[in-house]
Scaffold this motif. Structure first.
Motif, short mmCIF file in Angstrom:
data_model
loop_
_atom_site.label_atom_id
_atom_site.label_comp_id
_atom_site.label_asym_id
_atom_site.label_seq_id
_atom_site.Cartn_x
_atom_site.Cartn_y
_atom_site.Cartn_z
N LYS A 1 48.18 9.70 -41.47
CA LYS A 1 47.30 9.71 -42.64
C LYS A 1 46.62 11.06 -42.83
CE LYS A 1 46.52 4.70 -42.41
NZ LYS A 1 45.54 3.60 -42.33
N VAL A 2 47.24 12.10 -42.28
CA VAL A 2 46.81 13.48 -42.48
C VAL A 2 47.88 14.18 -43.31
CG1 VAL A 2 46.35 15.69 -41.34
CG2 VAL A 2 45.48 13.58 -40.34
N ASN A 3 47.48 15.09 -44.19
CA ASN A 3 48.45 15.76 -45.06
C ASN A 3 49.23 16.81 -44.27
OD1 ASN A 3 49.87 16.52 -47.33
ND2 ASN A 3 48.28 17.91 -48.06
N LEU B 1 49.12 16.13 -32.42
CA LEU B 1 47.77 15.86 -31.96
C LEU B 1 46.89 17.10 -32.07
CD1 LEU B 1 45.89 13.76 -30.74
CD2 LEU B 1 46.72 14.41 -28.48
N LEU B 2 47.46 18.25 -31.72
CA LEU B 2 46.71 19.51 -31.86
C LEU B 2 46.35 19.77 -33.32
CD1 LEU B 2 48.62 21.90 -29.42
CD2 LEU B 2 46.26 21.10 -29.18
N VAL C 1 42.47 20.29 -37.78
CA VAL C 1 41.96 19.96 -39.12
C VAL C 1 40.56 19.38 -39.03
CG1 VAL C 1 42.29 18.44 -41.12
CG2 VAL C 1 44.25 19.64 -40.13
N GLU C 2 40.35 18.48 -38.07
CA GLU C 2 39.05 17.83 -37.92
C GLU C 2 37.97 18.82 -37.48
OE1 GLU C 2 39.91 14.77 -35.12
OE2 GLU C 2 40.64 13.35 -36.63
N GLU D 1 40.19 31.53 -35.70
CA GLU D 1 39.72 30.90 -34.48
C GLU D 1 40.79 30.04 -33.81
OE1 GLU D 1 35.24 29.65 -35.05
OE2 GLU D 1 36.32 29.24 -36.92
N LEU D 2 42.02 30.09 -34.32
CA LEU D 2 43.06 29.17 -33.86
C LEU D 2 43.38 29.36 -32.37
CD1 LEU D 2 45.13 26.99 -34.33
CD2 LEU D 2 46.72 28.72 -35.19
#
Length: 477
Positions: free
Chosen positions: A64-66, A93-94, A99-100, A107-108
């Motif tokens: 449910k994430v784009n 998962l990363l 995104v959250e 900063e990745l």
């Protein structure tokens, strides 16, 4: 004015270019550092651009994430420049956590280093590779060989060294069966038969074939094989005395049975009880394909809602144990033609649940119906829960279990209204929950669980093989 046709095609071509760009760092991580990238359990290694895009489409539906390749490519390229130790990393998962976090692109790397602290330690996965011998080369043996060969390119925690056959070697014929499979398709790699050496080479992996009528007759050290894990695919020996014959062979160190073990042999369902065995143990069982399918789902449901009782009905594809045409068979009904009949028979999966989930001892019954399909089976879990739930609640719990937590490698989830058994061939999970078929009424719940009883089970066997051999890589999923 640009047409919708042109826009859609242009957008697809741009995404395909990004997927092509992702292949190089994915391959670099695998070959140079034995780092295997996944996207919500979909393996990225050895995949083409279309397969990579399909995995992103699945990720978008399930999370449910784009999701898009635009989101994951920067993560993949940054990981390729980090000094990671051998590991398996789920970029899905990363990406969700990225995104959250709401952080920007600059900063990745700092974000990834924070998530993967243990994976950046020089000795984070410090182990010696383990030699593996496949004792038997039937359906599971050949799929295990494919899996082990495909894993060898990344540093090979498990090294396939030999195959033992109880009859005529005929390596050319056995190589042909390895290379061509009516269910799983052709082997995607190169294979060369060396008849004079009783061996073949698959993608650079030299596999020696040995003939022996008894496990204790082989001298593995004569072939340079030491401290080997013997994976017994024959099912002939299932108790401690029989399987113990393997340990009398020079060069053999541990034994893993690809069938339910009898007596006090540990039956391990990876993801559920794989950390509970005695460190001094040398003989193990990976349980059955059905046990591996139902136990993770039962554990997830029991942990969330409590299970008072359950009946498991497994609709199972026919196996080599049955007859093609009516003939004598020592077991009732299995002598009747497998390709023409539904055959009611017993299953040991229900009683085997207690070995992996002692808390459900005495609460599970089961039966089986063999059906005229060559692969992929369906377990129907008819449960009486300890509390009332609704359909959406139980489905969402299983969906989340397929995305994060200790059972992500075991539980997959689908809400595809057109899915059928053949769509599950090659699925790497032990169980695929068919959410649209879920039925709930008060405390009564019926969950339908697909499973590739050949390939999905072989994946579980390989996972158990790594853990009992002490060569499990670090994980981030």
């Amino acid at each position: 004015m640009v047409s919708q046709y042109q826009n859609e095609l242009k957008n697809f071509v741009e995404r395909e270019k990004l997927a092509i760009r992702a292949i190089s760092p994915i391959h670099k991580l695998w070959v140079e550092r034995s780092v295997e990238l996944l996207l919500f359990r979909r393996v990225m290694v050895h995949q083409g651009p279309i397969d990579i895009l399909k995995s992103h489409n699945y990720a978008r539906q399930i999370s449910k994430v784009n999701f898009g390749i635009e989101l994951t490519l920067p993560i993949i390229e940054t990981l390729a420049d980090m000094p990671l130790c051998p590991s398996r990393i789920d970029i899905g998962l990363l990406a969700v956590k990225w995104v959250e976090s709401g952080k920007d692109r600059g900063e990745l790397r700092t974000f990834l280093e924070g998530c993967l602290t243990d994976h950046l330690k020089p000795n984070g996965a410090d182990f010696e590779p383990r030699d593996v011998v496949l004792y038997g080369f039937g359906r599971i043996g050949r799929l295990m060989a494919r899996l082990l060969v495909n894993q060898a390119g990344g540093g090979g925690a498990l090294r396939l060294r030999a195959v033992v056959c109880r009859g005529n070697l005929n390596v050319a014929k056995r190589a042909a069966l390895f290379q061509r499979d009516s269910v799983h398709g052709p082997y995607q790699g190169n294979i060369t038969v060396l008849e004079e050496e009783d061996a073949f080479v698959a993608n650079g992996v030299f596999v020696k074939f040995i003939s022996a009528s008894s496990p204790d007759q082989v001298d593995y050290e004569a072939y340079g094989i030491k401290n080997a894990l013997i994976v017994d695919n024959t099912g002939v020996w299932r108790d401690r005395d029989g399987l113990g014959l393997h340990l009398k062979a020079n060069g053999a160190d541990r034994v893993l049975l690809t069938a339910p073990g009898k007596g006090d042999i540990p039956n391990i369902v990876y993801g559920v009880n794989h950390r509970t065995f005695n460190e001094e143990e040398r003989i193990f069982s990976a349980a059955s394909c059905t046990t591996n399918a139902i136990v993770p789902v039962l554990k997830a449901v029991n942990d969330a809602f409590g299970i008072e009782s359950t009946h498991v009905e497994t609709v199972h594809s026919y196996t080599n144990d049955q007859n093609l045409l009516d003939n004598y068979h020592k077991k009732e009904r299995r002598g009747r033609s497998a390709g023409l009949n539904m055959v009611i028979t017993e299953t040991g999966a229900a009683s085997a649940v207690a070995k992996a989930l002692p808390e459900l001892t005495g609460r599970v019954t089961g039966n089986a119906v063999r059906v005229p399909t060559p692969n992929v089976s369906l377990a129907i879990l008819n449960m009486e829960l300890q509390q009332e739930v609704d359909r959406d609640t139980i489905n969402d719990m299983l969906r989340r279990a397929s995305l994060e937590g200790p059972l992500v490698a075991q539980i997959d989830y689908t809400r595809d209204e057109d899915v059928v058994s053949s769509d599950m061939v090659g699925n790497t999970h032990a169980a695929i929950v068919d959410s649209l078929a879920t039925q709930v009424h008060g405390k009564r719940a019926v969950i339908y669980v697909w499973y590739d009883n050949e390939f999905g089970y072989s994946m579980q066997v390989a996972r158990v093989a790594r853990i009992v051999s002490g060569v499990e890589r670090l994980r981030y999923y």
